[in-house]
Write a protein that holds these residues in place. Sequence first.
Motif, mmCIF file in Angstrom:
data_model
loop_
_atom_site.group_PDB
_atom_site.id
_atom_site.type_symbol
_atom_site.label_atom_id
_atom_site.label_comp_id
_atom_site.label_asym_id
_atom_site.label_seq_id
_atom_site.Cartn_x
_atom_site.Cartn_y
_atom_site.Cartn_z
ATOM 1 N N ILE A 112 13.613 35.650 41.033
ATOM 2 C CA ILE A 112 12.414 35.638 41.878
ATOM 3 C C ILE A 112 12.169 37.017 42.477
ATOM 4 O O ILE A 112 11.030 37.502 42.536
ATOM 5 N N MET A 113 13.242 37.680 42.909
ATOM 6 C CA MET A 113 13.110 38.984 43.553
ATOM 7 C C MET A 113 12.561 40.032 42.588
ATOM 8 O O MET A 113 11.645 40.795 42.936
ATOM 9 N N THR A 114 13.090 40.066 41.374
ATOM 10 C CA THR A 114 12.649 41.087 40.414
ATOM 11 C C THR A 114 11.249 40.797 39.876
ATOM 12 O O THR A 114 10.437 41.716 39.732
ATOM 13 N N GLU A 350 1.302 41.661 52.550
ATOM 14 C CA GLU A 350 0.805 40.296 52.699
ATOM 15 C C GLU A 350 1.974 39.331 52.810
ATOM 16 O O GLU A 350 3.152 39.739 52.748
ATOM 17 N N GLY A 351 1.656 38.033 52.978
ATOM 18 C CA GLY A 351 2.691 37.031 53.200
ATOM 19 C C GLY A 351 3.693 36.941 52.073
ATOM 20 O O GLY A 351 4.893 36.748 52.315
ATOM 21 N N TYR A 352 3.236 37.080 50.842
ATOM 22 C CA TYR A 352 4.153 36.984 49.711
ATOM 23 C C TYR A 352 5.177 38.113 49.731
ATOM 24 O O TYR A 352 6.322 37.931 49.290
ATOM 25 N N ASP A 353 4.796 39.276 50.260
ATOM 26 C CA ASP A 353 5.737 40.390 50.359
ATOM 27 C C ASP A 353 6.892 40.050 51.296
ATOM 28 O O ASP A 353 8.034 40.468 51.063
ATOM 29 N N TYR A 354 6.617 39.306 52.349
ATOM 30 C CA TYR A 354 7.688 38.904 53.260
ATOM 31 C C TYR A 354 8.632 37.908 52.593
ATOM 32 O O TYR A 354 9.835 37.899 52.857
ATOM 33 N N PHE A 355 8.089 37.077 51.715
ATOM 34 C CA PHE A 355 8.937 36.157 50.961
ATOM 35 C C PHE A 355 9.875 36.935 50.034
ATOM 36 O O PHE A 355 11.069 36.627 49.930
ATOM 37 N N ILE A 356 9.335 37.962 49.369
ATOM 38 C CA ILE A 356 10.171 38.798 48.504
ATOM 39 C C ILE A 356 11.209 39.545 49.331
ATOM 40 O O ILE A 356 12.366 39.712 48.901
ATOM 41 N N LEU A 357 10.833 39.975 50.528
ATOM 42 C CA LEU A 357 11.795 40.632 51.412
ATOM 43 C C LEU A 357 12.947 39.686 51.749
ATOM 44 O O LEU A 357 14.118 40.101 51.803
ATOM 45 N N ALA A 358 12.646 38.417 51.967
ATOM 46 C CA ALA A 358 13.700 37.426 52.252
ATOM 47 C C ALA A 358 14.650 37.292 51.061
ATOM 48 O O ALA A 358 15.871 37.208 51.233
ATOM 49 N N THR A 359 14.098 37.287 49.841
ATOM 50 C CA THR A 359 14.968 37.210 48.665
ATOM 51 C C THR A 359 15.830 38.465 48.529
ATOM 52 O O THR A 359 16.984 38.381 48.072
ATOM 53 N N GLU A 360 15.298 39.617 48.922
ATOM 54 C CA GLU A 360 16.099 40.844 48.873
ATOM 55 C C GLU A 360 17.242 40.796 49.869
ATOM 56 O O GLU A 360 18.363 41.239 49.577
ATOM 57 N N SER A 406 20.765 51.571 47.050
ATOM 58 C CA SER A 406 20.616 52.956 47.508
ATOM 59 C C SER A 406 19.235 53.500 47.119
ATOM 60 O O SER A 406 18.567 54.159 47.925
ATOM 61 N N PHE A 407 18.796 53.231 45.878
ATOM 62 C CA PHE A 407 17.458 53.652 45.454
ATOM 63 C C PHE A 407 16.391 53.013 46.340
ATOM 64 O O PHE A 407 15.390 53.648 46.691
ATOM 65 N N TYR A 408 16.602 51.765 46.671
ATOM 66 C CA TYR A 408 15.637 51.025 47.496
ATOM 67 C C TYR A 408 15.491 51.680 48.866
ATOM 68 O O TYR A 408 14.372 51.877 49.367
ATOM 69 N N LEU A 409 16.601 52.039 49.498
ATOM 70 C CA LEU A 409 16.550 52.686 50.813
ATOM 71 C C LEU A 409 15.884 54.059 50.715
ATOM 72 O O LEU A 409 15.078 54.431 51.582
ATOM 73 N N TYR A 410 16.209 54.819 49.660
ATOM 74 C CA TYR A 410 15.610 56.139 49.493
ATOM 75 C C TYR A 410 14.101 56.024 49.314
ATOM 76 O O TYR A 410 13.331 56.789 49.909
ATOM 77 N N ARG A 411 13.664 55.081 48.498
ATOM 78 C CA ARG A 411 12.243 54.908 48.243
ATOM 79 C C ARG A 411 11.491 54.585 49.529
ATOM 80 O O ARG A 411 10.440 55.181 49.822
ATOM 81 N N ASN A 412 12.016 53.671 50.320
ATOM 82 C CA ASN A 412 11.327 53.271 51.553
ATOM 83 C C ASN A 412 11.284 54.398 52.581
ATOM 84 O O ASN A 412 10.338 54.489 53.371
ATOM 85 N N THR A 413 12.300 55.254 52.564
ATOM 86 C CA THR A 413 12.325 56.372 53.518
ATOM 87 C C THR A 413 11.354 57.476 53.089
ATOM 88 O O THR A 413 10.596 58.008 53.906
#
Length: 759
Positions: A112-114, A350-360, A406-413
């Motif tokens: 679901i996350m990917t 949007e709301g679906y993004d928060y759902f994906i955040l929960a899966t992450e 690690s890639f995820y944290l770098y991308r968001n920063t």
Amino acid sequence: MSRALSAGGSSQATDDGEPSHIGVKNGAYDDFDGVKREDSTDTIIKEKQNDAQRIEKFEKDRSFLGKIGSGFRGLWATRLTEKDLSGNPDKYAKTTIRELILYVIFLANIIIMTLGNTSTTHFFFTNVLQKLFVSSGPQTWEDLNQMDKFWDYAEKSLVDGLYWEHWYNGEPIPEEDTGYIFFENKLLGAPRIRQIKVRNDSCTVHNDFKDDILACHSNYGKNAEDKAPFGAFDQDCQGKYKSDCPWAWRSEDELGGRSYKSDQLGFTYPSSGYTKELGRNKTKTTEILHDLKKDLWIDRGTRALFVDFTVYNPNINLFCVVKLVAEFPATGGVITSQKFSTVKLLKLKEGYDYFILATEIIYIAFIIYYCVEEFLEIKLHKGAYFKGFWNIVDLIVIFLSLCAFSFYLYRNTEIDNKLDALMEKEDSYADFQSLAYWEGVYMYVMAIVVFLAWIKLFKYISFNTTMNQLSETLSRSAKDVGGFMIMFLIVFLAYTQLGFLIFGSQVEDFSKFDKCVYTLFRIILGDFNFHQLENAHNILGPIFFITYVFFVFFVLLNMFLAIINDTYSEVKEDLATRKSEFDLGAFLKKGYNGMLTKLKLRKDRLKAYTNNDDVVDWDEWRSDLKLRGVPDAEIEAVFAKYDKDGDMVLNKEERNKLRADLLKQTAEITDEIDDVKDRQEVGEALGFDMHQPENHGFASDSNPLANELMLEKLNKMFVSNDEFTILSRRVDRLEHHVSKIASRIDSIVNKIETFDKVN
């Protein structure tokens, strides 16, 4: 020493003549330490009761703490961490099913996350931009073949694609609505063109042509790169910053960005070079391109030209980082390529993004959980842990997941920093190449993780022998396949080298050695162009193709299939006779029936069979037990044992006999369970924890009541010497008789063999 008591409490001598303190009813003194204490029978009983209560309380506390510890350890209970699974099928089944269910949840979460971070919209967004900038307009990007054609493309097709300043009816678009491609995709910052050059002295002219050829520009190389100002540097760059001068070389540190690996020529171009940022509107960009063309910004030293820009579609929250590449090889002409990286860099829209955040977040929790699990398994098995194939897969999945995080944290920063810098300088080039690259790496890593996660399902369903067919076949055929691969590689590499040397200068599919490898694999799969080989050489082309197909496709490939088929047949025969570690269906039926029994939803089995006719029919008996997972042989044996009259039904008398035997067996099993419990209690009374040897029990010398209980139970548990002697004699006589029977069987076998030889 005897103790004398008197009602008056006076003092008198003991039997040995020594004085003694005489205890009275209300209070006396101990003979040895003079401590005042009560000495009545009630007091002794009360003290023993207190000791028993203290021991019982201590046992309850130990049991409670033990349950907490066992429950905590049970969170990471696996088939590798539990030691007593081999002799406990139910515990093995529960542990296996628990692992499987937990892993299925993990797999579902990661899927679901990917999938939530990508969709078909990515493709359509990329496709529409590719058609606009690569294959549309009077001069298309993919059709460039000369240096001057680039300027035709840039001044017409590129400018028209970047700047949409009029509606389709010719009306101008309001200024606040400009800067959108296809009216929907926002152009971020200003586009940029960049070139990489080589020096005139980067190669050496042959002595025979030195007088006639004065210039020599080699293929691109790091040592051949030109870094000196050129062209109209003196007249256009006076008083300007270096960043505003397209005739001055700028380093990688100044420009940032990433290097580019060419798929066509194989060169790796750095992010340095000569750059020029285009304008924010069509008029300004047209002027810049006209001036560069007039002053020959592209010349014989140019080896690569890049057009970079980034667009953002707010409707679908996607970025597309575009790179158009034109390479100018030393042979002359132009080789074009392009790269469109569509990524989702902004989250939580949007709301679906928060759902994906929960899966992450759940995914990260699972990775931490599996890190602890693997640590416990390594601690328990040490070096032997790394010999297991699935253990290595587990470590790879965990390692790749940590890298992806690690890639995820770098991308968001970095995305926040890039957008802040872009807002400060809206007219500058927006370099999102690094972000797009690391987002792509993140998706590649997660794709590998998902692939391994699917494959890892075989680890958790290996309890069934049928599920082991693939792994067993591959492991058994590994030696034969390894020998076959040596033969295959010899023939394959020979044809690869032959094809490269014969057709490399004429056929594109054989122009590079790695392309030859891919082309020959494609021929095996039936994807080939025979006419190209025939046109390249009308004799060697057909000979090459026919011999390759014969030896590789008809001979070697069929040898490989024969190895796999033979091994698979052997594995299938072995698995047919091999017993599964446990029957999942039977275990689930057993649990279901147990639940019905506890809920009192199941009636007496024997009564349920009768259908109110006071007999148990064979069909009723067999169909019910078959659903419960009982083997056919056991069903028939038990029924035949109690069906004395052979009428294929169990009457009331036969059912009563069956019930009595079942009750007797139940009582025997209960006695065995009680006996095991007694042994455990005795072991604990001796100071040992029967379940956790590393934990300390209470010492026997500090618990007299426990010692008394231990002695009483030991007397009940063990046989006497006379009983042991009698049993030993019986065993000896039995062995003597068995040896006689075995010797007679041997003599009979010898006679049979002699008879066969004579005849």
